[in-house]
Motif scaffolding. Structure first.
Motif, PDB file in Angstrom:
ATOM      1  N   PRO A 171       0.818  -1.194   0.150  1.00 44.47           N
ATOM      2  CA  PRO A 171       0.013   0.006  -0.092  1.00 44.47           C
ATOM      3  C   PRO A 171       0.869   1.288  -0.119  1.00 44.47           C
ATOM      4  O   PRO A 171       1.887   1.290   0.327  1.00 44.47           O
ATOM      5  CB  PRO A 171      -0.734  -0.116   1.228  1.00 44.47           C
ATOM      6  N   ARG A 172       0.315   2.366  -0.412  1.00 40.34           N
ATOM      7  CA  ARG A 172       1.052   3.591  -0.559  1.00 40.34           C
ATOM      8  C   ARG A 172       0.336   4.785  -0.039  1.00 40.34           C
ATOM      9  O   ARG A 172      -0.965   4.739   0.260  1.00 40.34           O
ATOM     10  CB  ARG A 172       1.445   4.089  -2.009  1.00 40.34           C
ATOM     11  N   LEU A 202      -8.461   4.029   0.802  1.00 44.92           N
ATOM     12  CA  LEU A 202      -8.955   2.900  -0.235  1.00 44.92           C
ATOM     13  C   LEU A 202     -10.048   3.330  -0.965  1.00 44.92           C
ATOM     14  O   LEU A 202     -10.615   4.504  -0.704  1.00 44.92           O
ATOM     15  CB  LEU A 202      -9.320   1.971   0.862  1.00 44.92           C
ATOM     16  N   PRO A 203     -10.460   2.832  -2.123  1.00 40.75           N
ATOM     17  CA  PRO A 203     -11.394   3.088  -3.004  1.00 40.75           C
ATOM     18  C   PRO A 203     -12.739   3.187  -2.216  1.00 40.75           C
ATOM     19  O   PRO A 203     -13.058   2.399  -1.177  1.00 40.75           O
ATOM     20  CB  PRO A 203     -11.810   1.817  -4.068  1.00 40.75           C
ATOM     21  N   ALA A 204     -13.572   4.335  -2.473  1.00 45.24           N
ATOM     22  CA  ALA A 204     -14.704   4.548  -1.984  1.00 45.24           C
ATOM     23  C   ALA A 204     -15.731   3.662  -2.306  1.00 45.24           C
ATOM     24  O   ALA A 204     -15.524   2.859  -3.446  1.00 45.24           O
ATOM     25  CB  ALA A 204     -15.309   5.861  -2.467  1.00 45.24           C
ATOM     26  N   PHE A 221      -4.776   4.396  -8.517  1.00 41.14           N
ATOM     27  CA  PHE A 221      -3.699   4.376  -7.286  1.00 41.14           C
ATOM     28  C   PHE A 221      -4.728   4.111  -5.940  1.00 41.14           C
ATOM     29  O   PHE A 221      -4.077   2.926  -5.211  1.00 41.14           O
ATOM     30  CB  PHE A 221      -3.494   6.185  -6.816  1.00 41.14           C
ATOM     31  N   LEU A 222      -5.939   4.240  -6.004  1.00 46.08           N
ATOM     32  CA  LEU A 222      -6.673   3.652  -4.841  1.00 46.08           C
ATOM     33  C   LEU A 222      -6.923   1.999  -5.061  1.00 46.08           C
ATOM     34  O   LEU A 222      -7.049   1.351  -4.257  1.00 46.08           O
ATOM     35  CB  LEU A 222      -8.021   4.340  -4.651  1.00 46.08           C
ATOM     36  N   ALA A 223      -7.066   1.970  -6.342  1.00 46.28           N
ATOM     37  CA  ALA A 223      -7.141   0.349  -6.850  1.00 46.28           C
ATOM     38  C   ALA A 223      -6.017  -0.437  -6.536  1.00 46.28           C
ATOM     39  O   ALA A 223      -6.072  -1.677  -6.027  1.00 46.28           O
ATOM     40  CB  ALA A 223      -7.675   0.108  -8.265  1.00 46.28           C
ATOM     41  N   GLY A 224      -4.728   0.257  -6.592  1.00 51.80           N
ATOM     42  CA  GLY A 224      -3.476  -0.434  -6.025  1.00 51.80           C
ATOM     43  C   GLY A 224      -3.530  -0.841  -4.580  1.00 51.80           C
ATOM     44  O   GLY A 224      -2.936  -1.921  -4.355  1.00 51.80           O
ATOM     45  N   TRP A 251      -8.555   8.998   4.026  1.00 46.16           N
ATOM     46  CA  TRP A 251      -8.771  10.328   3.463  1.00 46.16           C
ATOM     47  C   TRP A 251      -9.960  10.056   2.189  1.00 46.16           C
ATOM     48  O   TRP A 251     -10.617  10.520   1.936  1.00 46.16           O
ATOM     49  CB  TRP A 251      -7.579  10.845   2.701  1.00 46.16           C
ATOM     50  N   ASN A 252      -9.911   8.755   2.058  1.00 41.12           N
ATOM     51  CA  ASN A 252     -10.919   8.171   0.977  1.00 41.12           C
ATOM     52  C   ASN A 252     -11.110   6.769   1.470  1.00 41.12           C
ATOM     53  O   ASN A 252     -10.236   5.912   2.019  1.00 41.12           O
ATOM     54  CB  ASN A 252     -10.079   8.114  -0.381  1.00 41.12           C
TER      55      ASN A 252
END
Ligand code: SF4
Length: 260
Positions: free
Chosen positions: A8-9, A40-42, A72-75, A121-122
């Motif tokens: 994760p980043r 993470l993805p909403a 990015f979030l999918a990653g 944040w997401n």
């Protein structure tokens, strides 16, 4: 194209970073120098999402508008998904993020009182094991102040304990009844009242007559700018300047329409 990652980043979010470099002419334009938030993805990660929050979700709007954000979030999701029910694995996976932030704080000589880290944040807390990992990490790094807002009410019991972890229930018109029950069981949580208008946020707060309704978020009202600039073309995010949610000093209110 989706970036393939195994770890994760971090994300640089201007509102929560203690160090932003001025760039461009726009009032809030700048480059985040210390990335200190995780997302993470909403919807996908949002165990307790409601019709109201899905309708107004700023995070989902960002994902739809920017393919790079979405990827990015999918990653990040790809990195955590295989371990979502394994608290040990999640702790190992997420700990390096905090190590990375601390290294940045030391390198950039950020004062210890500004060593802060925002979870989600997401997106939101996807499982109770994720909550356990977050609690363990807060215990391991008492020098960092963590904070988060969540609609995953069923998992908050796993977050109880560390003084350096402020947990807010995100309460909206669709989950207020569940929030009342959760707060009764876990009176240590803080409350974030989210609605279309400021009047509506007060109505939500009235469901908790024994608790303070909290002020309007000063960034939304314009009292505190998104980035507070110093004279040296360096700035810090509104949340670092305000500090209220970071330390869990008070409950808070967020209106999605007609902010100012
Ligand atoms: S009240 Fe303060 S700390 Fe909370 S979200 Fe608004 S600016 Fe950030």
């Amino acid at each position: 194209m989706l970036t393939i990652v195994t770890e994760p980043r971090l994300t640089g979010d201007r509102k929560v970073s203690p160090l932003i470099g001025k760039k461009g002419k726009g009032e809030n334009e700048g480059t985040v120098r210390v990335k200190n938030s995780f997302g993470l993805p909403a919807i996908k990660s949002c165990y307790g999402s409601t019709d109201w929050c899905e309708e107004v979700c700023y995070a989902l709007a960002l994902q739809k508008a920017w393919k790079t954000v979405d990827n990015f979030l999918a990653g990040n999701w790809q990195a955590v998904e295989p371990h979502l029910t394994d608290a040990d694995a999640l702790t190992s996976l997420l700990t390096p993020l905090v190590e990375e932030v601390i290294a940045q704080y030391v390198k950039r000589e950020i004062p210890p009182e500004e060593w802060v880290f925002r979870w989600f944040w997401n997106g939101d807390l996807p499982t109770e094991q994720f909550a356990t990992a977050i609690r363990r990490i807060a215990v391991r790094y008492p020098e960092v102040q963590f904070w988060m807002y969540t609609r995953s009410f069923s998992f908050v019991h796993r977050l109880k304990g560390p003084d350096n972890l402020a947990v807010y229930l995100s309460i909206d018109p669709d989950n207020v009844k569940a929030a009342v029950k959760t707060e009764r069981k876990h009176p240590w949580v803080h409350l974030a009242f989210c609605a279309d208008t400021w009047e509506d946020t007060e109505e939500l707060a009235a469901e908790f007559p024994h608790r303070r309704k909290g002020p309007k978020c000063p960034e939304l009202t314009g009292k505190v700018p998104l980035v507070v600039w110093g004279e040296d073309r360096l700035g810090r995010g509104a949340c670092v300047e305000c500090g209220m949610c970071i330390k869990g000093t008070n409950n808070v209110r967020f209106a999605s329409k007609g902010h100012k």
